[in-house]
Write an enzyme that holds these catalytic residues in place. Structure first.
Site, PDB file in Angstrom:
ATOM      1  N   GLN A  47       0.835  -1.205   0.000  1.00  0.00           N
ATOM      2  CA  GLN A  47       0.000   0.000   0.000  1.00  0.00           C
ATOM      3  C   GLN A  47       0.863   1.245   0.000  1.00  0.00           C
ATOM      4  O   GLN A  47       1.863   1.294   0.719  1.00  0.00           O
ATOM      5  CB  GLN A  47      -0.900   0.002   1.263  1.00  0.00           C
ATOM      6  CG  GLN A  47      -1.838   1.200   1.362  1.00  0.00           C
ATOM      7  CD  GLN A  47      -2.790   1.106   2.524  1.00  0.00           C
ATOM      8  OE1 GLN A  47      -3.331   0.016   2.805  1.00  0.00           O
ATOM      9  NE2 GLN A  47      -3.041   2.208   3.203  1.00  0.00           N
ATOM     10  N   ASN A  49       0.728   5.408   0.584  1.00  0.00           N
ATOM     11  CA  ASN A  49      -0.096   6.486   1.157  1.00  0.00           C
ATOM     12  C   ASN A  49       0.521   7.829   0.805  1.00  0.00           C
ATOM     13  O   ASN A  49       1.741   7.934   0.624  1.00  0.00           O
ATOM     14  CB  ASN A  49      -0.152   6.367   2.689  1.00  0.00           C
ATOM     15  CG  ASN A  49      -0.876   5.128   3.149  1.00  0.00           C
ATOM     16  OD1 ASN A  49      -1.707   4.575   2.432  1.00  0.00           O
ATOM     17  ND2 ASN A  49      -0.571   4.669   4.353  1.00  0.00           N
ATOM     18  N   HIS A  62       1.928   7.088  15.504  1.00  0.00           N
ATOM     19  CA  HIS A  62       0.996   5.986  15.229  1.00  0.00           C
ATOM     20  C   HIS A  62       1.725   4.692  14.877  1.00  0.00           C
ATOM     21  O   HIS A  62       2.855   4.715  14.381  1.00  0.00           O
ATOM     22  CB  HIS A  62       0.112   6.352  14.023  1.00  0.00           C
ATOM     23  CG  HIS A  62      -0.639   7.632  14.189  1.00  0.00           C
ATOM     24  ND1 HIS A  62      -1.061   8.379  13.107  1.00  0.00           N
ATOM     25  CD2 HIS A  62      -1.023   8.318  15.289  1.00  0.00           C
ATOM     26  CE1 HIS A  62      -1.685   9.460  13.545  1.00  0.00           C
ATOM     27  NE2 HIS A  62      -1.678   9.455  14.874  1.00  0.00           N
ATOM     28  N   LYS A  72       7.452   0.815   7.008  1.00  0.00           N
ATOM     29  CA  LYS A  72       7.183   1.946   6.111  1.00  0.00           C
ATOM     30  C   LYS A  72       8.467   2.469   5.502  1.00  0.00           C
ATOM     31  O   LYS A  72       9.501   2.511   6.164  1.00  0.00           O
ATOM     32  CB  LYS A  72       6.508   3.079   6.910  1.00  0.00           C
ATOM     33  CG  LYS A  72       5.144   2.700   7.471  1.00  0.00           C
ATOM     34  CD  LYS A  72       4.650   3.682   8.510  1.00  0.00           C
ATOM     35  CE  LYS A  72       3.373   3.164   9.155  1.00  0.00           C
ATOM     36  NZ  LYS A  72       3.034   3.896  10.384  1.00  0.00           N
ATOM     37  N   HIS A 119       5.436   5.915  14.520  1.00  0.00           N
ATOM     38  CA  HIS A 119       5.910   6.848  13.499  1.00  0.00           C
ATOM     39  C   HIS A 119       5.104   8.138  13.526  1.00  0.00           C
ATOM     40  O   HIS A 119       3.888   8.133  13.778  1.00  0.00           O
ATOM     41  CB  HIS A 119       5.800   6.208  12.109  1.00  0.00           C
ATOM     42  CG  HIS A 119       6.150   7.162  11.018  1.00  0.00           C
ATOM     43  ND1 HIS A 119       5.249   7.570  10.082  1.00  0.00           N
ATOM     44  CD2 HIS A 119       7.311   7.832  10.750  1.00  0.00           C
ATOM     45  CE1 HIS A 119       5.835   8.439   9.254  1.00  0.00           C
ATOM     46  NE2 HIS A 119       7.090   8.600   9.637  1.00  0.00           N
ATOM     47  N   TYR A 132       4.462   7.513   1.395  1.00  0.00           N
ATOM     48  CA  TYR A 132       5.107   6.351   1.998  1.00  0.00           C
ATOM     49  C   TYR A 132       4.484   5.032   1.558  1.00  0.00           C
ATOM     50  O   TYR A 132       3.298   4.963   1.254  1.00  0.00           O
ATOM     51  CB  TYR A 132       5.145   6.449   3.518  1.00  0.00           C
ATOM     52  CG  TYR A 132       3.848   6.708   4.228  1.00  0.00           C
ATOM     53  CD1 TYR A 132       3.198   7.930   4.114  1.00  0.00           C
ATOM     54  CD2 TYR A 132       3.298   5.765   5.082  1.00  0.00           C
ATOM     55  CE1 TYR A 132       2.027   8.187   4.809  1.00  0.00           C
ATOM     56  CE2 TYR A 132       2.130   6.015   5.786  1.00  0.00           C
ATOM     57  CZ  TYR A 132       1.508   7.222   5.638  1.00  0.00           C
ATOM     58  OH  TYR A 132       0.343   7.483   6.333  1.00  0.00           O
ATOM     59  N   LYS A 169      -7.629  13.475  17.920  1.00  0.00           N
ATOM     60  CA  LYS A 169      -7.292  12.064  18.203  1.00  0.00           C
ATOM     61  C   LYS A 169      -5.880  11.977  18.780  1.00  0.00           C
ATOM     62  O   LYS A 169      -5.653  11.292  19.780  1.00  0.00           O
ATOM     63  CB  LYS A 169      -7.388  11.244  16.906  1.00  0.00           C
ATOM     64  CG  LYS A 169      -6.969   9.796  17.040  1.00  0.00           C
ATOM     65  CD  LYS A 169      -6.922   9.065  15.698  1.00  0.00           C
ATOM     66  CE  LYS A 169      -5.605   9.264  14.985  1.00  0.00           C
ATOM     67  NZ  LYS A 169      -5.412   8.397  13.786  1.00  0.00           N
ATOM     68  N   ASP A 170      -4.940  12.686  18.193  1.00  0.00           N
ATOM     69  CA  ASP A 170      -3.548  12.602  18.649  1.00  0.00           C
ATOM     70  C   ASP A 170      -3.341  13.357  19.965  1.00  0.00           C
ATOM     71  O   ASP A 170      -2.566  12.930  20.816  1.00  0.00           O
ATOM     72  CB  ASP A 170      -2.600  13.114  17.563  1.00  0.00           C
ATOM     73  CG  ASP A 170      -2.570  12.182  16.349  1.00  0.00           C
ATOM     74  OD1 ASP A 170      -2.160  12.628  15.267  1.00  0.00           O
ATOM     75  OD2 ASP A 170      -2.970  11.001  16.492  1.00  0.00           O
TER      76      ASP A 170
HETATM   77  C1  LIG Z   1      -3.489   5.623   7.686  1.00  0.00           C
HETATM   78  C2  LIG Z   1      -4.762   5.486   6.882  1.00  0.00           C
HETATM   79  C3  LIG Z   1      -5.848   6.321   7.102  1.00  0.00           C
HETATM   80  N1  LIG Z   1      -6.976   6.177   6.356  1.00  0.00           N
HETATM   81  C4  LIG Z   1      -8.084   7.101   6.605  1.00  0.00           C
HETATM   82  C5  LIG Z   1      -8.592   7.123   8.042  1.00  0.00           C
HETATM   83  C6  LIG Z   1      -9.014   8.561   8.239  1.00  0.00           C
HETATM   84  O1  LIG Z   1     -10.374   8.718   7.826  1.00  0.00           O
HETATM   85  C7  LIG Z   1      -8.143   9.362   7.288  1.00  0.00           C
HETATM   86  C8  LIG Z   1      -7.020  10.087   7.972  1.00  0.00           C
HETATM   87  O2  LIG Z   1      -6.356   9.138   8.789  1.00  0.00           O
HETATM   88  P1  LIG Z   1      -5.369   9.618   9.920  1.00  0.00           P
HETATM   89  O3  LIG Z   1      -5.925  10.839  10.594  1.00  0.00           O
HETATM   90  O4  LIG Z   1      -5.054   8.418  10.772  1.00  0.00           O
HETATM   91  O5  LIG Z   1      -4.104  10.061   9.047  1.00  0.00           O
HETATM   92  P2  LIG Z   1      -2.644  10.366   9.658  1.00  0.00           P
HETATM   93  O6  LIG Z   1      -2.761  11.134  10.940  1.00  0.00           O
HETATM   94  O7  LIG Z   1      -1.845  10.921   8.546  1.00  0.00           O
HETATM   95  O8  LIG Z   1      -2.126   8.906  10.011  1.00  0.00           O
HETATM   96  C9  LIG Z   1      -0.854   8.442   9.609  1.00  0.00           C
HETATM   97  O9  LIG Z   1       0.069   9.103  10.419  1.00  0.00           O
HETATM   98  C10 LIG Z   1       1.351   8.545  10.584  1.00  0.00           C
HETATM   99  C11 LIG Z   1       2.354   9.524  10.038  1.00  0.00           C
HETATM  100  C12 LIG Z   1       1.560   7.190  10.075  1.00  0.00           C
HETATM  101  O10 LIG Z   1       2.695   6.741   9.962  1.00  0.00           O
HETATM  102  C13 LIG Z   1       0.422   6.324   9.766  1.00  0.00           C
HETATM  103  O11 LIG Z   1       0.609   5.760   8.482  1.00  0.00           O
HETATM  104  C14 LIG Z   1      -0.901   6.951   9.805  1.00  0.00           C
HETATM  105  O12 LIG Z   1      -1.446   6.651  11.079  1.00  0.00           O
HETATM  106  O13 LIG Z   1      -7.600   8.414   6.368  1.00  0.00           O
HETATM  107  C15 LIG Z   1      -7.102   5.216   5.367  1.00  0.00           C
HETATM  108  O14 LIG Z   1      -8.131   5.116   4.697  1.00  0.00           O
HETATM  109  N2  LIG Z   1      -6.028   4.377   5.152  1.00  0.00           N
HETATM  110  C16 LIG Z   1      -4.868   4.470   5.868  1.00  0.00           C
HETATM  111  O15 LIG Z   1      -3.919   3.689   5.622  1.00  0.00           O
END
Ligand SMILES: Cc1cn([C@H]2C[C@H](O)[C@@H](COP(=O)(O)OP(=O)(O)O[C@H]3O[C@H](C)C(=O)[C@H](O)[C@H]3O)O2)c(=O)[nH]c1=O
Length: 182
Positions: A47, A49, A62, A72, A119, A132, A169-170
């Site tokens: 995958q 991203n 995360h 990653k 990460h 990534y 969330k964070d």
């Molecule tokens: C990670 C991910 C998220 N999503 C959806 C879930 C949420 O509706 C939306 C945003 O997700 P999130 O707020 O978790 O995105 P980040 O805060 O950038 O999360 C990432 O942040 C750090 C840097 C990481 O290394 C991880 O890959 C990942 O957790 O995308 C998806 O549909 N697929 C995915 O693989």
């Protein structure tokens, strides 16, 4: 490509060979054979991203737990970030230790983060586009995380506190103390 192993076993900084000429530049952003030579195994990335963020955004810390854990290979295609990997492998001698590496469109550096790491990154340019590869698919139910401002981890994100943009969330994520004693 140059590979520098960090103090966290299995976590590598990768510096690609960049070919520049009057047209601009070229570099191999991913080469499976070269990665196999560095890691001793062929990662099976399944995958890709991409995210875009403004200055001051901190995404993380995360990880996906257990069988959904992800290795990653991260890089920046626009702007610059401070990328942070925290060793969360319970049997690791460097458990709880972290590395922070500036990744940018200019330096073209990448960071390979093995499974079992937390990460995150902070955006230190006006905008940053983060790309990534993951060797395991997204599995929301297995997501785990730590507050990026955790006092024990004491990570320097390079951003003044009043400029930080962190998701709810964070901000509400658990401490490292709770994470490691689960
Ligand atoms: C990670 C991910 C998220 N999503 C959806 C879930 C949420 O509706 C939306 C945003 O997700 P999130 O707020 O978790 O995105 P980040 O805060 O950038 O999360 C990432 O942040 C750090 C840097 C990481 O290394 C991880 O890959 C990942 O957790 O995308 C998806 O549909 N697929 C995915 O693989």
């Amino acid at each position: 490509m140059k590979a520098i192993e960090t103090k966290l076993k299995g976590c590598f900084i990768l510096e690609p060979t960049v070919f520049e000429d009057e047209r601009g530049y070229f570099f191999e952003s991913y080469n499976e054979n070269k990665m196999e030579g560095i890691l001793g195994y062929k990662p099976n990335f399944v995958q890709d991203n991409q995210s875009n963020s403004s200055y001051g955004v901190i995404r993380g810390l995360h990880m996906q737990a257990g069988e959904h854990s992800q290795a990653k290979l991260v890089r920046v295609v626009e702007g610059a970030v401070i990328d942070v990997a925290v060793d969360a492998r319970v049997d690791s001698p460097t458990f709880g230790q972290s590395v922070a590496v500036e990744l940018s469109a200019d330096n073209k550096r990448q960071l390979f983060i093995p499974r079992g790491f937390l990460h995150g990154f902070s955006v230190i340019s006006e905008k940053a586009t983060f790309f990534y590869k993951c060797d395991n698919g997204y599995n929301k139910a297995s997501e785990d995380g730590i507050n990026p401002l955790d006092k024990e981890l004491n990570i320097d994100w390079g951003i003044p506190v009043d400029k930080m943009i962190i998701s709810e969330k964070d901000q509400e994520a658990q401490s490292f103390e709770i994470f490691k004693n689960k």
